[in-house]
Design a protein around this motif. Sequence first.
Motif, PDB file in Angstrom:
ATOM      1  N   LEU A 169       1.489  -6.467  -6.990  1.00  0.00           N
ATOM      2  CA  LEU A 169       0.813  -5.098  -6.517  1.00  0.00           C
ATOM      3  C   LEU A 169       1.028  -4.856  -5.022  1.00  0.00           C
ATOM      4  CD1 LEU A 169      -2.815  -4.886  -7.935  1.00  0.00           C
ATOM      5  CD2 LEU A 169      -1.147  -3.951  -8.930  1.00  0.00           C
ATOM      6  N   TRP A 170       0.537  -5.589  -3.873  1.00  0.00           N
ATOM      7  CA  TRP A 170       1.041  -5.533  -2.509  1.00  0.00           C
ATOM      8  C   TRP A 170       2.376  -5.562  -2.278  1.00  0.00           C
ATOM      9  CZ3 TRP A 170      -2.366  -4.772   1.077  1.00  0.00           C
ATOM     10  CH2 TRP A 170      -4.069  -4.906   1.117  1.00  0.00           C
ATOM     11  N   PRO A 171       2.900  -6.120  -2.883  1.00  0.00           N
ATOM     12  CA  PRO A 171       4.726  -6.318  -1.971  1.00  0.00           C
ATOM     13  C   PRO A 171       5.160  -4.365  -2.126  1.00  0.00           C
ATOM     14  CG  PRO A 171       4.089  -8.145  -3.885  1.00  0.00           C
ATOM     15  CD  PRO A 171       3.035  -7.384  -3.786  1.00  0.00           C
ATOM     16  N   THR A 172       4.635  -3.881  -3.464  1.00  0.00           N
ATOM     17  CA  THR A 172       4.707  -2.464  -3.346  1.00  0.00           C
ATOM     18  C   THR A 172       3.742  -1.392  -3.366  1.00  0.00           C
ATOM     19  OG1 THR A 172       4.455  -2.637  -6.125  1.00  0.00           O
ATOM     20  CG2 THR A 172       7.029  -2.735  -5.849  1.00  0.00           C
ATOM     21  N   LEU A 173       3.119  -1.061  -2.118  1.00  0.00           N
ATOM     22  CA  LEU A 173       1.967  -0.955  -2.476  1.00  0.00           C
ATOM     23  C   LEU A 173       2.147  -0.026  -1.367  1.00  0.00           C
ATOM     24  CD1 LEU A 173      -0.916  -0.910  -3.837  1.00  0.00           C
ATOM     25  CD2 LEU A 173      -1.986  -1.665  -1.769  1.00  0.00           C
ATOM     26  N   SER A 174       2.284  -0.269  -0.369  1.00  0.00           N
ATOM     27  CA  SER A 174       2.586   1.146   0.851  1.00  0.00           C
ATOM     28  C   SER A 174       3.695   2.026   0.070  1.00  0.00           C
ATOM     29  CB  SER A 174       3.797   1.052   1.599  1.00  0.00           C
ATOM     30  OG  SER A 174       2.960   0.133   2.801  1.00  0.00           O
ATOM     31  N   GLU A 175       4.802   1.663  -0.467  1.00  0.00           N
ATOM     32  CA  GLU A 175       5.563   2.302  -1.748  1.00  0.00           C
ATOM     33  C   GLU A 175       4.603   3.495  -2.410  1.00  0.00           C
ATOM     34  OE1 GLU A 175       9.557   1.926  -4.531  1.00  0.00           O
ATOM     35  OE2 GLU A 175       8.852   0.560  -2.997  1.00  0.00           O
ATOM     36  N   GLU A 176       3.497   2.682  -2.815  1.00  0.00           N
ATOM     37  CA  GLU A 176       3.367   3.056  -4.560  1.00  0.00           C
ATOM     38  C   GLU A 176       2.162   4.700  -3.745  1.00  0.00           C
ATOM     39  OE1 GLU A 176       1.504   0.453  -7.482  1.00  0.00           O
ATOM     40  OE2 GLU A 176       0.257   2.474  -7.822  1.00  0.00           O
ATOM     41  N   LEU A 177       1.731   4.310  -2.096  1.00  0.00           N
ATOM     42  CA  LEU A 177       0.959   5.479  -2.288  1.00  0.00           C
ATOM     43  C   LEU A 177       1.300   5.888  -0.967  1.00  0.00           C
ATOM     44  CD1 LEU A 177      -2.592   2.007  -1.307  1.00  0.00           C
ATOM     45  CD2 LEU A 177      -2.091   4.148  -3.694  1.00  0.00           C
ATOM     46  N   GLU A 178       2.293   6.127  -1.221  1.00  0.00           N
ATOM     47  CA  GLU A 178       3.308   6.735  -0.015  1.00  0.00           C
ATOM     48  C   GLU A 178       2.532   6.897   1.205  1.00  0.00           C
ATOM     49  OE1 GLU A 178       5.677  10.163  -2.465  1.00  0.00           O
ATOM     50  OE2 GLU A 178       2.884  10.318  -2.884  1.00  0.00           O
ATOM     51  N   MET A 179       2.233   5.563   1.693  1.00  0.00           N
ATOM     52  CA  MET A 179       2.074   5.837   3.190  1.00  0.00           C
ATOM     53  C   MET A 179       1.857   3.955   3.546  1.00  0.00           C
ATOM     54  SD  MET A 179      -1.807   6.854   4.310  1.00  0.00           S
ATOM     55  CE  MET A 179      -2.749   6.123   5.436  1.00  0.00           C
ATOM     56  N   ASP A 180       2.407   3.524   4.975  1.00  0.00           N
ATOM     57  CA  ASP A 180       2.513   2.292   5.077  1.00  0.00           C
ATOM     58  C   ASP A 180       1.184   1.842   5.447  1.00  0.00           C
ATOM     59  OD1 ASP A 180       3.733  -0.208   6.085  1.00  0.00           O
ATOM     60  OD2 ASP A 180       4.049   0.711   7.866  1.00  0.00           O
ATOM     61  N   VAL A 181       0.843   0.805   4.959  1.00  0.00           N
ATOM     62  CA  VAL A 181      -0.771   0.143   4.679  1.00  0.00           C
ATOM     63  C   VAL A 181      -0.349  -1.380   5.805  1.00  0.00           C
ATOM     64  CG1 VAL A 181      -1.424   0.675   2.217  1.00  0.00           C
ATOM     65  CG2 VAL A 181      -0.119  -1.363   2.410  1.00  0.00           C
ATOM     66  N   GLU A 182       0.757  -1.467   5.953  1.00  0.00           N
ATOM     67  CA  GLU A 182       1.406  -2.421   7.549  1.00  0.00           C
ATOM     68  C   GLU A 182       0.711  -3.874   7.095  1.00  0.00           C
ATOM     69  OE1 GLU A 182      -0.591  -1.544  11.080  1.00  0.00           O
ATOM     70  OE2 GLU A 182       0.800  -0.086  11.043  1.00  0.00           O
ATOM     71  N   TYR A 183       2.067  -4.012   5.632  1.00  0.00           N
ATOM     72  CA  TYR A 183       1.973  -5.221   4.547  1.00  0.00           C
ATOM     73  C   TYR A 183       2.553  -5.897   5.450  1.00  0.00           C
ATOM     74  CZ  TYR A 183       2.042  -9.254   0.909  1.00  0.00           C
ATOM     75  OH  TYR A 183       1.936  -9.901   0.243  1.00  0.00           O
ATOM     76  N   TYR A 184       2.145  -6.954   5.800  1.00  0.00           N
ATOM     77  CA  TYR A 184       3.311  -8.212   6.018  1.00  0.00           C
ATOM     78  C   TYR A 184       2.761  -9.883   5.194  1.00  0.00           C
ATOM     79  CZ  TYR A 184       3.775  -5.916  10.439  1.00  0.00           C
ATOM     80  OH  TYR A 184       4.356  -4.884  11.212  1.00  0.00           O
ATOM     81  N   GLN A 185       4.117 -10.025   4.633  1.00  0.00           N
ATOM     82  CA  GLN A 185       4.139 -11.612   4.324  1.00  0.00           C
ATOM     83  C   GLN A 185       4.701 -12.860   4.417  1.00  0.00           C
ATOM     84  OE1 GLN A 185       5.231 -11.362  -0.532  1.00  0.00           O
ATOM     85  NE2 GLN A 185       4.434 -12.596  -0.718  1.00  0.00           N
ATOM     86  N   LYS A 186       4.470 -12.791   5.881  1.00  0.00           N
ATOM     87  CA  LYS A 186       4.860 -13.672   6.282  1.00  0.00           C
ATOM     88  C   LYS A 186       4.482 -14.918   6.529  1.00  0.00           C
ATOM     89  CE  LYS A 186       7.919 -11.105   8.415  1.00  0.00           C
ATOM     90  NZ  LYS A 186       9.238 -11.111   9.125  1.00  0.00           N
TER      91      LYS A 186
END
Length: 375
Positions: free
Chosen positions: A71-88
Amino acid sequence: MSNHAEVIIIGGGVIGNAAAYYLAKKGCSVIVLEKEDSLGNGGSSRNGGGVRQSGRDKRELPLAMYGVKNLWPTLSEELEMDVEYYQKGNLRLGKTKEHIKILEGLTERAVASGLDVTMIDDKQAREICPYLSEEVIGASWCPTDGHANPMLTTLAYYRKARQLGVRFITGEEVKEIRKIKGKARQVVTAEAVYEGDTIILAAGYESRKLAGTIGIDVPISKALLEVLVTEAQPPMFYQMLGTAMADFYGHQSTHGSFVFGGSSGFEDVNKDNGTPVTNSLTASCICRGIMKYFPCLSEAKIVRTWGGWIDVCADHVPVISQVEEVPGLILACGFTGHGFGISPTAGLLLSQMAVGEETALNIKDFRYDRFQAKI
Ligand SMILES: Cc1cc2nc3c(=O)[nH]c(=O)nc-3n(C[C@H](O)[C@H](O)[C@H](O)COP(=O)(O)OP(=O)(O)OC[C@H]3O[C@@H](n4cnc5c(N)ncnc54)[C@H](O)[C@@H]3O)c2cc1C
């Protein structure tokens, strides 16, 4: 406007908003009732943004892993808003042999539950994050952990849910849940009575009081957590950070500021009629910890501190559960200070439960009646 929907959700935090979105995506009619004038004014906009799998209870880990994978990797795309997810990744740091022992124990338990976490030495830790102090002698490393912006995530779920037809009503405090013909059906506020085929209770620590109006007790208490934010720094490192002794946790945000959470032990002293206010000692305690691990941040100015209530469940694992005695009621509370990272998974599971679909994961460990004495 009708006060009826297939699902009524009590609480417009990230859990309620995520559930609303996934339900609307399935074509359900949904009303979200939020007592504050703004959505997400509880823990959901105040949290540290950790999207962590490491350090989770083994019952909760599958929820965290599912979200990080699906869910997280595509969440910004799905919700059409950048949720600033970093997987670092997540570095949990140690400075002494005792710290390393603690980290090894945590790592062993996480690996036994199927998570990719390893112990690394000081050199490997510095390759990942060159800004560490000379005092750091090792760390545990979970490469798939990360962080996101909690306020934007809560907002993104709200906006998308609203676009799909969900009705959000703010300033609408729920007083009572009522049964009709043995089933949870009515949600009563000072102004109105709402009716739903299913009612999801996602009101943070206040869920206990509301569940009590329909005869159900969930063992939740509240506790205050505090966070500070620095002025913007040049881009430095985007790992999620923590320590063996939990002196602090945090990360650098897209804006450049560092967001750090932690505690002084005095959080409860300044309680102000239920308003989550910070204690004057906590920020200094957090900073003392940070400077030992990241001397490069010694000059960073703190621009703001804040506090937020968390809903502490008796066994520190959430209740995500239908209620046998009250058909139609679904509980979603007791997230105990780590509900943000699992909010997409929790929202998805709640939507599946509400429409009677098989859930993506087994949720038996989150039952409401697990606290009852076994006869
Ligand atoms: C300082 C802090 C740091 C944290 N750090 C992290 C972290 O790094 N990672 C992580 O995963 N989690 C973290 N958390 C926990 C995380 O914020 C919560 O688990 C998560 O936000 C829970 O979301 P929620 O929607 O259940 O609760 P909330 O955001 O509290 O939402 C509940 C909503 O219900 C509303 N409500 C209450 N009573 C009523 C009523 N009677 N009628 C109508 N509405 C009502 C409230 O106003 C509120 O908006 C942290 C929490 C805090 C406070």
